[in-house]
Every structure is written in C-alpha cells, then in structure tokens.
Design a protein around this motif. Structure first.
Motif, PDB file in Angstrom:
ATOM      1  N   LEU A   1      -1.244  -6.205  -0.518  1.00 24.32           N
ATOM      2  CA  LEU A   1      -2.055  -5.315   0.304  1.00 24.32           C
ATOM      3  C   LEU A   1      -1.208  -4.212   0.922  1.00 24.32           C
ATOM      4  O   LEU A   1      -1.609  -3.042   0.940  1.00 24.32           O
TER       5      LEU A   1
ATOM      6  N   LEU B   1      -0.369  -1.745  -1.910  1.00 20.69           N
ATOM      7  CA  LEU B   1      -1.541  -0.945  -2.240  1.00 20.69           C
ATOM      8  C   LEU B   1      -1.755   0.144  -1.190  1.00 20.69           C
ATOM      9  O   LEU B   1      -1.981   1.312  -1.527  1.00 20.69           O
ATOM     10  N   THR B   2      -1.654  -0.230   0.069  1.00 21.51           N
ATOM     11  CA  THR B   2      -1.837   0.736   1.149  1.00 21.51           C
ATOM     12  C   THR B   2      -0.762   1.815   1.111  1.00 21.51           C
ATOM     13  O   THR B   2      -1.056   3.001   1.263  1.00 21.51           O
TER      14      THR B   2
ATOM     15  N   ASP C   1      -1.359   3.848  -2.472  1.00 22.45           N
ATOM     16  CA  ASP C   1      -2.659   4.473  -2.731  1.00 22.45           C
ATOM     17  C   ASP C   1      -3.434   4.818  -1.474  1.00 22.45           C
ATOM     18  O   ASP C   1      -4.522   5.385  -1.570  1.00 22.45           O
TER      19      ASP C   1
ATOM     20  N   ARG D   1      -8.050   3.273  -0.217  1.00 20.47           N
ATOM     21  CA  ARG D   1      -8.095   2.435  -1.411  1.00 20.47           C
ATOM     22  C   ARG D   1      -8.019   0.956  -1.027  1.00 20.47           C
ATOM     23  O   ARG D   1      -8.754   0.121  -1.560  1.00 20.47           O
ATOM     24  N   ALA D   2      -7.136   0.637  -0.087  1.00 22.34           N
ATOM     25  CA  ALA D   2      -7.018  -0.746   0.366  1.00 22.34           C
ATOM     26  C   ALA D   2      -8.343  -1.215   0.972  1.00 22.34           C
ATOM     27  O   ALA D   2      -8.776  -2.339   0.718  1.00 22.34           O
TER      28      ALA D   2
ATOM     29  N   PHE E   1     -11.334  -0.095   0.203  1.00 21.49           N
ATOM     30  CA  PHE E   1     -12.261  -0.262  -0.912  1.00 21.49           C
ATOM     31  C   PHE E   1     -12.049  -1.621  -1.586  1.00 21.49           C
ATOM     32  O   PHE E   1     -13.004  -2.342  -1.854  1.00 21.49           O
ATOM     33  N   VAL E   2     -10.810  -1.963  -1.855  1.00 23.28           N
ATOM     34  CA  VAL E   2     -10.502  -3.229  -2.527  1.00 23.28           C
ATOM     35  C   VAL E   2     -10.916  -4.413  -1.653  1.00 23.28           C
ATOM     36  O   VAL E   2     -11.509  -5.382  -2.151  1.00 23.28           O
TER      37      VAL E   2
ATOM     38  N   ALA F   1     -14.614  -4.719  -1.845  1.00 28.05           N
ATOM     39  CA  ALA F   1     -15.002  -5.156  -3.186  1.00 28.05           C
ATOM     40  C   ALA F   1     -14.753  -6.647  -3.385  1.00 28.05           C
ATOM     41  O   ALA F   1     -15.465  -7.302  -4.150  1.00 28.05           O
ATOM     42  N   VAL F   2     -13.784  -7.210  -2.720  1.00 25.31           N
ATOM     43  CA  VAL F   2     -13.450  -8.628  -2.868  1.00 25.31           C
ATOM     44  C   VAL F   2     -14.408  -9.523  -2.074  1.00 25.31           C
ATOM     45  O   VAL F   2     -14.605 -10.685  -2.433  1.00 25.31           O
TER      46      VAL F   2
END
Length: 64
Positions: free
Chosen positions: A27, A30-31, A34, A38-39, A41-42, A45-46
C-alpha cells in the motif's frame, strides 16, 4: 523504502506479521508511485470482494 510503524505493528496476536508487513508495504509503494488517489481506488475496489468472501468490515471506517 522505510516502513512507518502503524498501530497494527503493536498487535501481539497477529499470526503472520510478515504477511501484514507485506500488505502495508504494498500500500505504501502504491501510494508513493501512483498517488493516494490510486491507493484509495484500490482500497475501495477490494471492499466488495472482501464482503462477498465473508470478510467482515464492521467497525472499519468507510468514507468514499
């Protein structure tokens, strides 16, 4: 990348601290690469697949 201590680092009953650390590191990466959008969003989404799998999200803060 230096990982920051989180409140989860202090949970003594964590049966797999290495796996928990990997998720947190992913995480953070990703942060960093991106961005927080984006983090976010993920993470959102999870949540749906987690609920379908029976993973309780009760008590977790949620604000989309």
């Amino acid at each position: 990348m230096t990982r920051h201590q989180t409140r989860f680092d202090r949970i003594p009953q964590d049966p797999d601290t290495a796996e928990t650390a990997e998720w947190i590191e992913a995480l953070e990466s990703l942060t960093h690469h991106d961005g927080p959008e984006r983090a976010h969003f993920v993470m959102i989404a999870v949540l749906d697949p987690a609920r379908r799998l029976g993973v309780t999200t009760r008590g977790l803060p949620y604000s989309a």
